[in-house]
Design an enzyme around this catalytic site. Sequence first.
Site, short mmCIF file in Angstrom:
data_model
loop_
_atom_site.label_atom_id
_atom_site.label_comp_id
_atom_site.label_asym_id
_atom_site.label_seq_id
_atom_site.Cartn_x
_atom_site.Cartn_y
_atom_site.Cartn_z
N ASN A 1 60.88 58.66 27.39
CA ASN A 1 59.93 58.96 28.46
C ASN A 1 60.63 58.60 29.76
OD1 ASN A 1 57.89 59.15 30.31
ND2 ASN A 1 56.62 57.51 29.42
N TRP A 2 61.08 59.63 30.44
CA TRP A 2 61.85 59.37 31.66
C TRP A 2 60.97 58.86 32.80
CZ3 TRP A 2 65.64 64.19 32.36
CH2 TRP A 2 66.54 64.20 31.29
N LYS A 3 59.64 58.99 32.64
CA LYS A 3 58.70 58.64 33.71
C LYS A 3 59.11 59.38 35.00
CE LYS A 3 57.59 54.48 31.22
NZ LYS A 3 57.06 53.11 31.22
N HIS A 38 49.14 58.00 28.37
CA HIS A 38 50.04 56.88 28.63
C HIS A 38 49.29 55.82 29.45
CE1 HIS A 38 53.37 54.47 30.12
NE2 HIS A 38 54.07 54.95 29.11
N GLU A 77 50.10 54.17 31.93
CA GLU A 77 50.24 54.32 33.38
C GLU A 77 49.26 55.36 33.91
OE1 GLU A 77 54.50 54.85 33.29
OE2 GLU A 77 54.69 52.77 32.65
N GLU A 109 51.72 51.32 22.39
CA GLU A 109 52.47 50.74 23.51
C GLU A 109 51.65 49.61 24.11
OE1 GLU A 109 55.55 53.81 25.08
OE2 GLU A 109 53.79 53.84 26.35
N GLY A 123 58.08 47.97 30.33
CA GLY A 123 58.88 47.73 31.52
C GLY A 123 59.01 46.27 31.89
N SER A 156 59.59 48.21 26.00
CA SER A 156 60.86 47.49 26.04
C SER A 156 61.69 47.62 24.76
CB SER A 156 60.64 46.01 26.40
OG SER A 156 60.03 45.91 27.69
N GLY A 198 61.17 54.05 27.37
CA GLY A 198 61.21 54.27 28.82
C GLY A 198 62.58 53.97 29.38
N GLY A 199 62.75 52.78 29.93
CA GLY A 199 63.98 52.43 30.64
C GLY A 199 65.27 52.73 29.88
P1 13P Z 1 59.90 50.76 28.65
O1 13P Z 1 60.72 51.15 27.44
O2 13P Z 1 60.61 50.92 29.94
O3 13P Z 1 59.26 49.41 28.46
O4 13P Z 1 58.68 51.82 28.71
C1 13P Z 1 57.96 52.05 27.58
C2 13P Z 1 57.06 53.21 27.82
O5 13P Z 1 56.10 53.11 28.56
C3 13P Z 1 57.39 54.48 27.18
O6 13P Z 1 56.36 55.41 27.32
#
Ligand code: 13P
Length: 249
Positions: free
Chosen positions: A10-12, A95, A97, A166, A172, A211, A232-233
């Site tokens: 997930n590149w966000k 998600h 967010e 999640e 994050g 994470s 994500g990251g």
């Molecule tokens: P991180 O891997 O950066 O913690 O993000 C997880 C996430 O929200 C994937 O959708």
Amino acid sequence: MTNRKLIAGNWKMNGSLAANEALLDALLQGVGAPNCDVAVCVPAPYLAQVQAKVAGTPIALGAQDVSAQPQGAFTGEQSAAMLNEFGVRYAIVGHSERRQYHGESDEAVAAKTAAALARGITPIVCVGETLAEREAGRTEEVVKRQLAAVIHVNGHCISEIVVAYEPVWAIGTGKTASPEQAQGVHAVLRAQLHHAASEHAAGIRILYGGSMNAANAAELLSQPDIDGGLIGGASLKAPDFLQIIAAAR
Ligand code: 13P
């Protein structure tokens, strides 16, 4: 039953034409013939770019959201039919967010899930508790309520969705759920799926996200009810994402 795992990035809201090009070049060079399914969920403006790059490769294209509406006066949204035109295979829905910053309710997430399914796009439905909810002992109640909202999506079989657990406090933050904590919640979700659709429950993939990185992926992915990762990251760094893919078998 062991599911073929899914590793989805997930590149966000990250990337640029140049950065995407470099990241995808490195991923395509290193991915080989993976032992799992692989996807990247990219910002909407880059769908065309990434579609062209990953066509005919083991990397599938995903979106980060989808409108519940088919068309019309919904400024800023993208319909499932539009995503279809770009070869989108997966769409993240609900998600944390989006739940947090855009006020998405369980009902809205269910409507988006239905809209994706109606167009043959696999929704990756996110559930997860906040730190306050975990500390109040409400983790099970919260994730079960969130999953219940999408279990009875009209006219579609629950087997067509992917679930992602999640925990909000792990996103994050560098704080990962321990493999035991994650497995515990995944088992709760699996039992709920079993109750709703016993013949399909074992085959529905439940991803872990929060994470996940090159160092902790193997242990998380070896848990019996963890069928992949939503990353994500670490999905923005080719060597890290490739290591996670290699850990999924
Ligand atoms: P991180 O891997 O950066 O913690 O993000 C997880 C996430 O929200 C994937 O959708």
